[in-house]
Each structure stands twice: as structure tokens, then as C-alpha cells.
Design a protein around this motif. Sequence first.
Motif, mmCIF file in Angstrom:
data_model
loop_
_atom_site.group_PDB
_atom_site.id
_atom_site.type_symbol
_atom_site.label_atom_id
_atom_site.label_comp_id
_atom_site.label_asym_id
_atom_site.label_seq_id
_atom_site.Cartn_x
_atom_site.Cartn_y
_atom_site.Cartn_z
ATOM 1 N N HIS A 1 0.813 -1.216 0.000
ATOM 2 C CA HIS A 1 0.000 0.000 0.000
ATOM 3 C C HIS A 1 0.850 1.271 0.000
ATOM 4 C CE1 HIS A 1 -3.093 -2.903 1.182
ATOM 5 N NE2 HIS A 1 -3.978 -2.000 0.806
ATOM 6 N N GLY A 2 2.168 1.121 -0.228
ATOM 7 C CA GLY A 2 3.049 2.277 -0.325
ATOM 8 C C GLY A 2 3.401 2.916 1.001
ATOM 9 N N GLU A 3 3.237 2.191 2.108
ATOM 10 C CA GLU A 3 3.503 2.747 3.432
ATOM 11 C C GLU A 3 4.813 2.185 3.977
ATOM 12 O OE1 GLU A 3 0.168 2.717 6.131
ATOM 13 O OE2 GLU A 3 -1.255 2.609 4.469
ATOM 14 N N ALA A 4 5.921 2.705 3.460
ATOM 15 C CA ALA A 4 7.242 2.164 3.832
ATOM 16 C C ALA A 4 7.577 2.417 5.298
ATOM 17 C CB ALA A 4 8.313 2.771 2.936
ATOM 18 N N LEU A 5 7.206 3.581 5.838
ATOM 19 C CA LEU A 5 7.514 3.870 7.235
ATOM 20 C C LEU A 5 6.758 2.931 8.170
ATOM 21 C CD1 LEU A 5 7.656 7.779 7.308
ATOM 22 C CD2 LEU A 5 9.558 6.166 7.494
ATOM 23 N N GLY A 6 5.488 2.710 7.878
ATOM 24 C CA GLY A 6 4.711 1.779 8.687
ATOM 25 C C GLY A 6 5.250 0.363 8.581
ATOM 26 N N ALA A 7 5.696 -0.007 7.380
ATOM 27 C CA ALA A 7 6.270 -1.338 7.183
ATOM 28 C C ALA A 7 7.544 -1.498 8.001
ATOM 29 C CB ALA A 7 6.553 -1.567 5.705
ATOM 30 N N ARG A 8 8.364 -0.464 8.019
ATOM 31 C CA ARG A 8 9.623 -0.546 8.785
ATOM 32 C C ARG A 8 9.329 -0.686 10.279
ATOM 33 N NH1 ARG A 8 15.042 3.154 7.990
ATOM 34 N NH2 ARG A 8 16.164 2.370 9.799
ATOM 35 N N ASP A 9 8.342 0.043 10.774
ATOM 36 C CA ASP A 9 7.972 -0.061 12.182
ATOM 37 C C ASP A 9 7.493 -1.478 12.516
ATOM 38 O OD1 ASP A 9 7.268 1.260 14.832
ATOM 39 O OD2 ASP A 9 5.304 0.471 14.237
ATOM 40 N N ALA A 10 6.678 -2.058 11.628
ATOM 41 C CA ALA A 10 6.193 -3.421 11.848
ATOM 42 C C ALA A 10 7.353 -4.418 11.857
ATOM 43 C CB ALA A 10 5.172 -3.788 10.779
ATOM 44 N N LEU A 11 8.315 -4.224 10.963
ATOM 45 C CA LEU A 11 9.472 -5.119 10.917
ATOM 46 C C LEU A 11 10.324 -4.998 12.175
ATOM 47 C CD1 LEU A 11 10.587 -4.761 7.205
ATOM 48 C CD2 LEU A 11 9.705 -6.825 8.314
ATOM 49 N N GLU A 12 10.437 -3.799 12.714
ATOM 50 C CA GLU A 12 11.192 -3.632 13.962
ATOM 51 C C GLU A 12 10.550 -4.451 15.073
ATOM 52 O OE1 GLU A 12 11.298 0.567 14.479
ATOM 53 O OE2 GLU A 12 13.001 0.853 13.107
ATOM 54 N N HIS A 13 9.210 -4.469 15.116
ATOM 55 C CA HIS A 13 8.513 -5.288 16.103
ATOM 56 C C HIS A 13 8.791 -6.776 15.864
ATOM 57 C CE1 HIS A 13 6.187 -1.641 17.033
ATOM 58 N NE2 HIS A 13 5.825 -2.266 18.148
ATOM 59 N N ALA A 14 8.728 -7.189 14.594
ATOM 60 C CA ALA A 14 8.981 -8.603 14.277
ATOM 61 C C ALA A 14 10.373 -9.025 14.737
ATOM 62 C CB ALA A 14 8.826 -8.841 12.775
ATOM 63 N N LEU A 15 11.356 -8.171 14.509
ATOM 64 C CA LEU A 15 12.739 -8.526 14.832
ATOM 65 C C LEU A 15 13.044 -8.400 16.326
ATOM 66 C CD1 LEU A 15 14.445 -6.983 11.698
ATOM 67 C CD2 LEU A 15 14.310 -9.419 12.292
ATOM 68 N N LEU A 16 12.269 -7.627 17.050
ATOM 69 C CA LEU A 16 12.394 -7.630 18.506
ATOM 70 C C LEU A 16 11.939 -8.971 19.074
ATOM 71 C CD1 LEU A 16 11.175 -4.063 19.536
ATOM 72 C CD2 LEU A 16 13.430 -5.042 19.968
ATOM 73 N N ILE A 17 10.905 -9.530 18.466
ATOM 74 C CA ILE A 17 10.372 -10.812 18.928
ATOM 75 C C ILE A 17 11.258 -11.962 18.467
ATOM 76 C CG2 ILE A 17 8.392 -12.393 18.746
ATOM 77 C CD1 ILE A 17 6.676 -9.785 18.255
ATOM 78 N N ALA A 18 11.697 -11.905 17.225
ATOM 79 C CA ALA A 18 12.491 -12.996 16.632
ATOM 80 C C ALA A 18 13.678 -12.385 15.890
ATOM 81 C CB ALA A 18 11.629 -13.820 15.684
ATOM 82 N N PRO A 19 14.779 -12.096 16.582
ATOM 83 C CA PRO A 19 15.914 -11.399 15.960
ATOM 84 C C PRO A 19 16.526 -12.134 14.772
ATOM 85 C CG PRO A 19 16.107 -11.369 18.350
ATOM 86 C CD PRO A 19 14.995 -12.308 18.029
ATOM 87 N N ASP A 20 16.379 -13.453 14.705
ATOM 88 C CA ASP A 20 16.979 -14.237 13.626
ATOM 89 C C ASP A 20 16.004 -14.549 12.499
ATOM 90 O OD1 ASP A 20 19.631 -14.588 14.764
ATOM 91 O OD2 ASP A 20 18.626 -15.776 16.299
ATOM 92 N N TYR A 21 14.898 -13.844 12.435
ATOM 93 C CA TYR A 21 13.857 -14.111 11.441
ATOM 94 C C TYR A 21 14.363 -13.655 10.066
ATOM 95 C CZ TYR A 21 8.890 -14.557 10.020
ATOM 96 O OH TYR A 21 7.704 -14.923 9.443
#
Length: 269
Positions: free
Chosen positions: A236-256
Motif C-alpha cells: 500500500h506504499g507505506e514504507a515507514l509503517g512497514a519498517r515499524d512493523a518489521l522492527e517489532h517482528a525482529l524484537l520478537i524474533a531477531p533471527d527471522y
Amino acid sequence: MPRITARTHGRALTGRLRRCALTAATLAAAGLANACLGAPRAEISWRDLESRIQYSYYTEDATALRSLAEMVAADESRDKLHGYYAGLVAWRLAQLAAQRPRGTRGASPAQLTGRCVGELDAALAAAADFADGLGLRAACLATQAGSTHGAHAAGRARRDIARALRIAARNPRLLLIDAMSDYQLAPELGGNKERALVKLREAVAAFELERAGTEQLPGWGAAEAYLLLARDLLDHGEALGARDALEHALLIAPDYAPARRLMAQIISG
């Protein structure tokens, strides 16, 4: 064996629980997992197994997943969690197999999702209202439908997830699987990425509530929900929101690994 429980569940283990986590893999294989914390054998061994499945999936280690599949097959309990985790490891292998180039040796995604569905069929025959089992079978069917364009499998997946959500409407794994089906399936099979985005926001909110409470079994899915949310936001063209979501994913699973690759792609522009 890597220390995986804290990473996959996003919680720091302390004191005696940390020592238990470090030895659970060895103890579970020996049938002695109840030595840690005095807890029932099944709960400790299934929780450890889930963590190991998730870590192997996050790091895209198909060899480790196949070894875990053998471990589950050797288990003699044959309760609903046996079928659930046999299905989960088959689904994770199917997801990795779908990324391989065509013609690569090994079981195909269709074979692996078929194995997953069979395991969940058996579990649900004994516990028809097992909501997590219905949800996981729906996930396997949706993956199968996505790789074979199978309308029948897609229809079964929709029926399973609808029934599961009637039983446990706020279960975050069910919300994730519902959203995942909408995201991954073609429109002619019932997919809808706009609808998926709304459902993914609901799923991550439900995971945050779950993570703030007592640890659940099954308990996987939070990192996957954030990764899929990031992908849908990028669509949907929301790169900033995507980056924030990825930061959450990597906090939970750093090796994802897929989350790390997508983050690198966003950072590089």
C-alpha cells in the motif's frame, strides 16, 4: 542447540526458568522434561518443541525441521497436541519448500501440506472443537490452495477458520491465519489484500494483549503477524509503517531471516 525460547517468545528467561530452557531440548528427547520446574511432561516438552520449530523456521533450517518432525513422530502420547505439532512442523517445511527452485529434490509443498492436513484431521477427530487445530488446518489448506490454485482447498480453509473463530474469536493465531489467507490467496479463491490489512492490524493487537499476559500454548505467531503486516503495508506504499512493523517482528524474533531481508530492502531503498 541455540538458545531459542527467549527469542521466539520475546521474553527474557531468568533464574531457574532460564536453566530449564537451556536443558529442555536434551531432557525432552530423553522423556525427562518434567525435571524442570516440576511441571507436567507434555507441557514442557511441547513448549520447547514449539520454540525449536519456530527457531528453525525463522532461520530457514529445513534440516533441523526434518529432525524435529522425526522427534514428533516418535512421541507416543498421540494427544491433540501431538497432531498439532506434527502439523505445524509439516506446514513450516511446506512454507520453506515453496521458496525452493522448481525441480529441487525433497518433498513438495503439496505433499507437505497434505501431511499437515492429515495430522490435523486425526487431532480434530479426537477433539472437534480444538480451535487452534482448526486454524492450523486452515493455514495448511490455504498454503496448499495457493500453490495448486485449488478452489476446494481454499473453500475448506475458509470453513475451518470461520468455525475456529466462532469458538475463539480473539485468538491471535486464528486472526493471523484468517488474514494470511486473505493476503496469500488469489481473488478468484477468495483472497483480498485490502481486507487482509484490516485483519492484520487486529491480529497484531491481539498478539500484544496475549504477550502481556500469561504464556500460551500454542504461542507462536506474533513475529509472523508483524512481518505480514509489513508486507501488506509496503503493497500500500507505506514504507515507514512497514519498517515499524518489521522492527517489532525482529524484537520478537531477531533471527527471522525473511524479516531481516525485507528490512534490508527497505533501508537500501
